[in-house]
Design a protein around this motif. Structure first.
Motif, PDB file in Angstrom:
ATOM      1  N   GLN A 123       0.824  -1.212   0.000  1.00 40.15           N
ATOM      2  CA  GLN A 123       0.000   0.000   0.000  1.00 40.15           C
ATOM      3  C   GLN A 123       0.859   1.263   0.000  1.00 40.15           C
ATOM      4  O   GLN A 123       0.415   2.321  -0.433  1.00 40.15           O
ATOM      5  CB  GLN A 123      -1.032   0.009   1.132  1.00 40.15           C
ATOM      6  CG  GLN A 123      -0.500   0.335   2.492  1.00 40.15           C
ATOM      7  CD  GLN A 123      -1.592   0.551   3.546  1.00 40.15           C
ATOM      8  OE1 GLN A 123      -2.784   0.474   3.273  1.00 40.15           O
ATOM      9  NE2 GLN A 123      -1.173   0.831   4.756  1.00 40.15           N
ATOM     10  N   LEU A 124       2.105   1.140   0.423  1.00 43.34           N
ATOM     11  CA  LEU A 124       3.014   2.287   0.401  1.00 43.34           C
ATOM     12  C   LEU A 124       3.797   2.384  -0.911  1.00 43.34           C
ATOM     13  O   LEU A 124       4.572   3.314  -1.107  1.00 43.34           O
ATOM     14  CB  LEU A 124       4.017   2.195   1.572  1.00 43.34           C
ATOM     15  CG  LEU A 124       3.405   2.370   2.969  1.00 43.34           C
ATOM     16  CD1 LEU A 124       4.442   2.101   4.042  1.00 43.34           C
ATOM     17  CD2 LEU A 124       2.810   3.761   3.139  1.00 43.34           C
ATOM     18  N   ARG A 157      -8.019   1.868   3.011  1.00 36.44           N
ATOM     19  CA  ARG A 157      -8.743   2.190   1.776  1.00 36.44           C
ATOM     20  C   ARG A 157      -9.247   0.914   1.121  1.00 36.44           C
ATOM     21  O   ARG A 157      -8.532  -0.086   1.067  1.00 36.44           O
ATOM     22  CB  ARG A 157      -7.832   2.955   0.815  1.00 36.44           C
ATOM     23  CG  ARG A 157      -7.528   4.348   1.324  1.00 36.44           C
ATOM     24  CD  ARG A 157      -6.831   5.161   0.285  1.00 36.44           C
ATOM     25  NE  ARG A 157      -7.626   5.226  -0.938  1.00 36.44           N
ATOM     26  CZ  ARG A 157      -7.433   6.129  -1.890  1.00 36.44           C
ATOM     27  NH1 ARG A 157      -6.481   7.027  -1.762  1.00 36.44           N
ATOM     28  NH2 ARG A 157      -8.183   6.123  -2.976  1.00 36.44           N
ATOM     29  N   SER A 186      -2.481   6.068  -3.813  1.00 32.08           N
ATOM     30  CA  SER A 186      -1.869   6.740  -2.669  1.00 32.08           C
ATOM     31  C   SER A 186      -2.671   6.550  -1.398  1.00 32.08           C
ATOM     32  O   SER A 186      -3.896   6.547  -1.398  1.00 32.08           O
ATOM     33  CB  SER A 186      -1.729   8.232  -2.945  1.00 32.08           C
ATOM     34  OG  SER A 186      -1.295   8.865  -1.766  1.00 32.08           O
ATOM     35  N   LYS A 187      -1.957   6.367  -0.325  1.00 34.95           N
ATOM     36  CA  LYS A 187      -2.589   6.238   0.981  1.00 34.95           C
ATOM     37  C   LYS A 187      -2.962   7.620   1.523  1.00 34.95           C
ATOM     38  O   LYS A 187      -3.727   7.749   2.466  1.00 34.95           O
ATOM     39  CB  LYS A 187      -1.586   5.562   1.919  1.00 34.95           C
ATOM     40  CG  LYS A 187      -2.141   5.180   3.263  1.00 34.95           C
ATOM     41  CD  LYS A 187      -1.247   4.213   3.974  1.00 34.95           C
ATOM     42  CE  LYS A 187      -1.635   4.061   5.437  1.00 34.95           C
ATOM     43  NZ  LYS A 187      -3.063   3.938   5.662  1.00 34.95           N
ATOM     44  N   TRP A 188      -2.447   8.666   0.901  1.00 37.38           N
ATOM     45  CA  TRP A 188      -2.502   9.981   1.546  1.00 37.38           C
ATOM     46  C   TRP A 188      -3.523  10.936   0.977  1.00 37.38           C
ATOM     47  O   TRP A 188      -3.771  11.977   1.581  1.00 37.38           O
ATOM     48  CB  TRP A 188      -1.115  10.652   1.479  1.00 37.38           C
ATOM     49  CG  TRP A 188      -0.029   9.673   1.811  1.00 37.38           C
ATOM     50  CD1 TRP A 188       0.960   9.240   0.973  1.00 37.38           C
ATOM     51  CD2 TRP A 188       0.169   8.979   3.044  1.00 37.38           C
ATOM     52  NE1 TRP A 188       1.748   8.326   1.602  1.00 37.38           N
ATOM     53  CE2 TRP A 188       1.294   8.143   2.880  1.00 37.38           C
ATOM     54  CE3 TRP A 188      -0.502   8.971   4.269  1.00 37.38           C
ATOM     55  CZ2 TRP A 188       1.763   7.316   3.894  1.00 37.38           C
ATOM     56  CZ3 TRP A 188      -0.035   8.128   5.269  1.00 37.38           C
ATOM     57  CH2 TRP A 188       1.086   7.329   5.087  1.00 37.38           C
ATOM     58  N   ASN A 189      -4.133  10.609  -0.208  1.00 37.28           N
ATOM     59  CA  ASN A 189      -4.993  11.631  -0.819  1.00 37.28           C
ATOM     60  C   ASN A 189      -6.447  11.544  -0.372  1.00 37.28           C
ATOM     61  O   ASN A 189      -7.354  11.617  -1.168  1.00 37.28           O
ATOM     62  CB  ASN A 189      -4.889  11.567  -2.357  1.00 37.28           C
ATOM     63  CG  ASN A 189      -5.350  10.232  -2.879  1.00 37.28           C
ATOM     64  OD1 ASN A 189      -5.732   9.373  -2.101  1.00 37.28           O
ATOM     65  ND2 ASN A 189      -5.335  10.066  -4.189  1.00 37.28           N
ATOM     66  N   ASN A 190      -6.684  11.372   0.907  1.00 37.65           N
ATOM     67  CA  ASN A 190      -8.079  11.382   1.368  1.00 37.65           C
ATOM     68  C   ASN A 190      -8.294  12.518   2.348  1.00 37.65           C
ATOM     69  O   ASN A 190      -7.375  13.234   2.692  1.00 37.65           O
ATOM     70  CB  ASN A 190      -8.496  10.043   1.968  1.00 37.65           C
ATOM     71  CG  ASN A 190      -7.504   9.547   2.996  1.00 37.65           C
ATOM     72  OD1 ASN A 190      -6.558  10.270   3.328  1.00 37.65           O
ATOM     73  ND2 ASN A 190      -7.665   8.356   3.476  1.00 37.65           N
TER      74      ASN A 190
END
Ligand code: AMP
Length: 190
Positions: A123-124, A157, A186-190
């Motif tokens: 996931q990273l 996610r 991306s794990k970060w775009n939420n």
């Protein structure tokens, strides 16, 4: 391109049902039928030993990666290419490097730790390799229910959960893995 080496995480115990050992044998047989080499934790105990023995018997290559401490306590299988390393971190890094995909058979906390680590790395975007769960006797149902709970509660996610490939049949699982195409989310775009 088809996979030539898969890393298997699985119990150093056999579990209480004969179905687990039978599944480990079926997976080993499927490896030899599909000409896949095995990378694993390098010992002769539990489901680990059963899988490795079957792959060796089928004439495929088996690479074991084990720590000095574990190696001093358990035996290795003759015919295995054994790498003895110092730490668990070195061991997992080497196992991950030597393979093109990962499968978790039923196992205990060691198996869970190994499979969640490679799932986290996927996931990273640290690797793009498929991860399959061989869900024998519904062993992983409570785990996948917990992962769905993580999605529902906003900690995982859905797209990441969907990358985890699950089947109760070794051949079908291998097919899913061969067809897997990694797409970084991306794990970060939420
Ligand atoms: P567990 O699921 O707790 O039995 O742990 C199995 C996983 O942890 C394997 O995939 C190994 O990489 C590692 N491991 C734990 N115990 C052993 C052992 N006795 N010999 C080799 N590897 C082990």
């Amino acid at each position: 391109m088809s996979m030539t080496a898969i890393c298997v995480f699985c119990g150093s115990s056999r579990g209480t049902s004969f179905e687990y050992a039978a599944a480990a044998e079926r997976l080993g047989k499927a490896f030899t039928e599909q000409q896949i080499n095995l990378v694993y934790g390098g010992s002769n105990v539990g489901l680990m030993g059963i899988t490795a023995k079957k792959v060796l018997q089928g004439g495929m290559h088996v690479t074991g990666v084990i720590t000095e401490a574990i190696n001093a306590r358990v035996g290795a299988l003759e015919g295995t290419e054994l790498h003895v390393v110092r730490t668990m971190h070195e061991r997992k890094a080497m196992m991950a490097e030597l393979c093109e995909g990962f499968i978790a058979l039923p196992g205990g906390i060691g198996t869970l730790e190994e499979l969640t680590e490679v799932f986290t790395w996927s996931q990273l975007g640290i690797h793009a390799k498929p991860l399959g769960l061989l869900n024998i006797r519904g062993y992983y149902d409570p785990f996948t229910a917990f992962l769905e709970h993580m999605v529902k509660e906003g900690f995982l996610r859905k797209e990441h959960l969907e990358t985890l490939l699950i089947d109760e049949d070794p051949e079908k699982l291998l097919d899913k893995m061969q067809n897997f195409r990694y797409a970084y989310q991306s794990k970060w775009n939420n």
